[in-house]
Scaffold this motif. Structure first.
Motif, short mmCIF file in Angstrom:
data_model
loop_
_atom_site.label_atom_id
_atom_site.label_comp_id
_atom_site.label_asym_id
_atom_site.label_seq_id
_atom_site.Cartn_x
_atom_site.Cartn_y
_atom_site.Cartn_z
N VAL A 1 0.72 1.38 -8.86
CA VAL A 1 1.40 2.05 -7.74
C VAL A 1 2.90 1.83 -7.82
O VAL A 1 3.37 0.85 -8.41
N ALA A 2 3.64 2.74 -7.21
CA ALA A 2 5.10 2.62 -7.19
C ALA A 2 5.53 1.48 -6.29
O ALA A 2 4.76 1.00 -5.46
N GLY A 3 6.73 1.04 -6.46
CA GLY A 3 7.27 -0.03 -5.60
C GLY A 3 7.91 -1.13 -6.42
O GLY A 3 7.74 -1.19 -7.63
N ASP B 1 -11.37 -4.99 -5.56
CA ASP B 1 -10.51 -4.99 -4.39
C ASP B 1 -9.17 -5.65 -4.71
O ASP B 1 -8.11 -5.23 -4.23
N ARG C 1 -7.12 -3.38 -6.95
CA ARG C 1 -6.66 -2.20 -6.22
C ARG C 1 -5.28 -2.40 -5.56
O ARG C 1 -4.56 -1.44 -5.28
N ILE C 2 -4.94 -3.65 -5.31
CA ILE C 2 -3.63 -3.94 -4.73
C ILE C 2 -2.53 -3.38 -5.62
O ILE C 2 -1.50 -2.92 -5.16
N LEU C 3 -2.80 -3.37 -6.93
CA LEU C 3 -1.80 -2.88 -7.86
C LEU C 3 -2.10 -1.51 -8.43
O LEU C 3 -1.18 -0.72 -8.69
N LEU C 4 -3.38 -1.21 -8.62
CA LEU C 4 -3.73 0.02 -9.34
C LEU C 4 -3.85 1.24 -8.43
O LEU C 4 -4.39 1.15 -7.33
N GLU C 5 -3.36 2.37 -8.94
CA GLU C 5 -3.54 3.65 -8.26
C GLU C 5 -5.03 3.95 -8.16
O GLU C 5 -5.80 3.62 -9.07
N ASP C 6 -5.42 4.57 -7.07
CA ASP C 6 -6.82 4.97 -6.97
C ASP C 6 -7.13 5.99 -8.05
O ASP C 6 -6.36 6.93 -8.27
#
Lengths: 192, 192, 192, 192
Positions: C147-149, C182, C185-190
């Motif tokens: 994910v971006a950020g 889970d 998922r904090i880091l990975l795009e769905d």
DNA sequence: CATGAATGAGTATTCATTCAT
DNA sequence: TATGAATGAATACTCATTCAT
């Protein structure tokens, strides 16, 4: 070839003596409270537990140590000098010679004097050796060879100085001792 | 309403002094290892915790105590006697008078001497006061009033005796002190 | 007959390890101030004194404990994942698998993470393991899998969650852990 | 002009509030065992005794502190969001906005969250606020806006992250907070 | 007999609480 | 009310003694 009974006994005796010898010095230097069994045993070169094979407790060891120093100090020498058919001044000179020589050559002697006096100060032992010297002093005062003054106090003063040098010996091995004459002079009139 | 700053300061000063005063005697009598904070505080009449409001640790307190006894002992007196325009013999008599009087009247003085000498024996402090007396002794030997012998050793002997009586004072309150003359006599030739 | 040198060494090593192992858990659970040596030693099943045969003080023990948790946490695993020739997304999934598995199976791991993070929050240690994850995150963002950020903040967030579950593990033994997915998922795009 | 009754009351109230405000932060940072009354009072800027004019004991103060943090945390906000006639996703975004804003602007809020969670981990308080979020999550999962998974665990994860940032706030004042979106994303499906 | 790791009673130190001012 | 010096129970640490090897 199993060790003979005697050999065993001998070894026990040796170890026991080693502990005592080293402990006299250690207790004399550090006092009872200041002596830790852990340090003492390290100093002796044995395990802590070994001490308890020979002595019931620290107090027991100390008591034994003190017995030794008591005997050393209570030495027959003083009494034997007292009984010689010579002048009081001579007795004092012989005693002084003997003490200075012993302090110089025998660390155990110094330690014994130190231990004995420590307990003396705490009033935990009798003062028999003062008495003998007191008698000699009184003799000497009659002879005119010993300085005037309360015999008891002079006796204390004399022993005090012996104690002092004993303690110094324990802390500084190469300490330059006073001469026998200096010690005698505490009691004897200056010869003119 | 808060206590005034000055009053607080005062209270702190008082308590601190009380602790020091009692501790000097206690440590002198029992030594460092033989002193328990629980007993000491009981003896002072305060709670154990209070000691730690004024001193970081037992060792810290002991160090402070020693500083005090150092000052006491390093007393200007000795130096002031040394500088007087009088004979060495007189100086020695004045010093002896002063010491005997102090030992008799001031328990703190005895304690200080005792503590100081204990550390001296352990070689943990300098020996400045030996020096001053040494000079006086040499003076006296030139005058012919002081006995012959190594000045340093005579000085040690003299202080040793003072120490002895200091220690006796700590253990037996009503101890019969030697007279000033007896102390002086350690250094001075018998007058004929 | 003395114990053999090796056996003694062995015993010491065992006891030392026992103390450390139990202490890690205890300190992690109760914190430094909340840990009493009396309770800790009871928990370990040894006498209070024994701890002091192996560690100088409570602080010393804590420091050692922390060293351990530091090593545990600084684990080569993270670095080894980082170097594999696979996608960042894969690395993150492997890391998450590894962490969740370790948290589940190894109480020491949880304790180490907890201790480490406690000190991290207090700013008393470096943050090297953030860095490695940061790199992987940046890789992943280029790949489009992460994910971006801000990479640093995402890294912190990820480790924060790991910390959370570590702490939970310490307090509730049967805690139902999140799944590896889970965490990833904090880091990975769905994935769609 | 004597102070009026009200003025007195007011002063009491002020001091009491000062103690509480500072204590929340102090306890949150150091924990119960790690907080010393002596340090705390110094930090507040009052005398140790003063604390005991307002609180019976350290525990009493802590309990009060905890009550406060409980109220803060149990905040009606969460419930009020839950009841709004909007989508679950919206509720989550509003909640996240509110939390991030509060964490940023209100140190007390951070401290409260920290304290609350500390006790939560120790199982010493109820978990009511998990429940409310759980409901919202289940709503969202029906809507398709919230990620799949056990609602309770997701709720815990969300609160865990909030806790993490609260703690960070307490230790590093200028900490760069995550954005509200990052927090929401823990629960919300990525929008495509 | 000898060892040294382990023990726990004893001692030093800290810290919540009280109290005189 | 507010203060901070004093208290003593609680806690950290030491050291004489025991005991398995």
């Amino acid at each position: 070839m199993p060790k003979s009974q005697e050999r065993c006994q001998e070894i026990r005796e040796e170890t026991r003596n080693l502990i005592i010898k080293k402990s006299v010095l250690y207790f004399a230097r550090h006092g009872f409270a200041g002596t830790k069994i852990s340090e003492l045993s390290k100093n002796i070169g044995i395990a802590q537990g070994t001490i308890y094979l020979y002595f019931e407790s620290k107090e027991d060891l100390y008591a034994e140590i003190f017995e030794i120093s008591d005997k050393y100090t209570r030495s027959e020498k003083l009494n034997s000098f007292a009984k010689l058919p010579i002048t009081a001044a001579m007795k004092i000179r012989m005693l002084s010679d003997y003490l200075i020589k012993s302090l110089k050559s025998d660390e155990m002697f110094s330690a014994s004097i130190a231990l004995y006096t420590q307990r003396l100060l705490e009033g935990e032992t009798d003062q028999s050796f003062y008495k003998t010297l007191e008698k000699i002093i009184k003799e000497g005062q009659k002879e005119g060879s010993v300085v005037a003054g309360n015999a008891r106090k002079l006796s204390e003063l004399y022993w005090g100085v012996v104690y002092l040098y004993a303690v110094k010996n324990l802390y500084t091995t190469d300490y330059a001792m006073i001469r026998s004459e200096d010690l005698s002079r505490i009691l004897l009139e200056d010869r003119k």
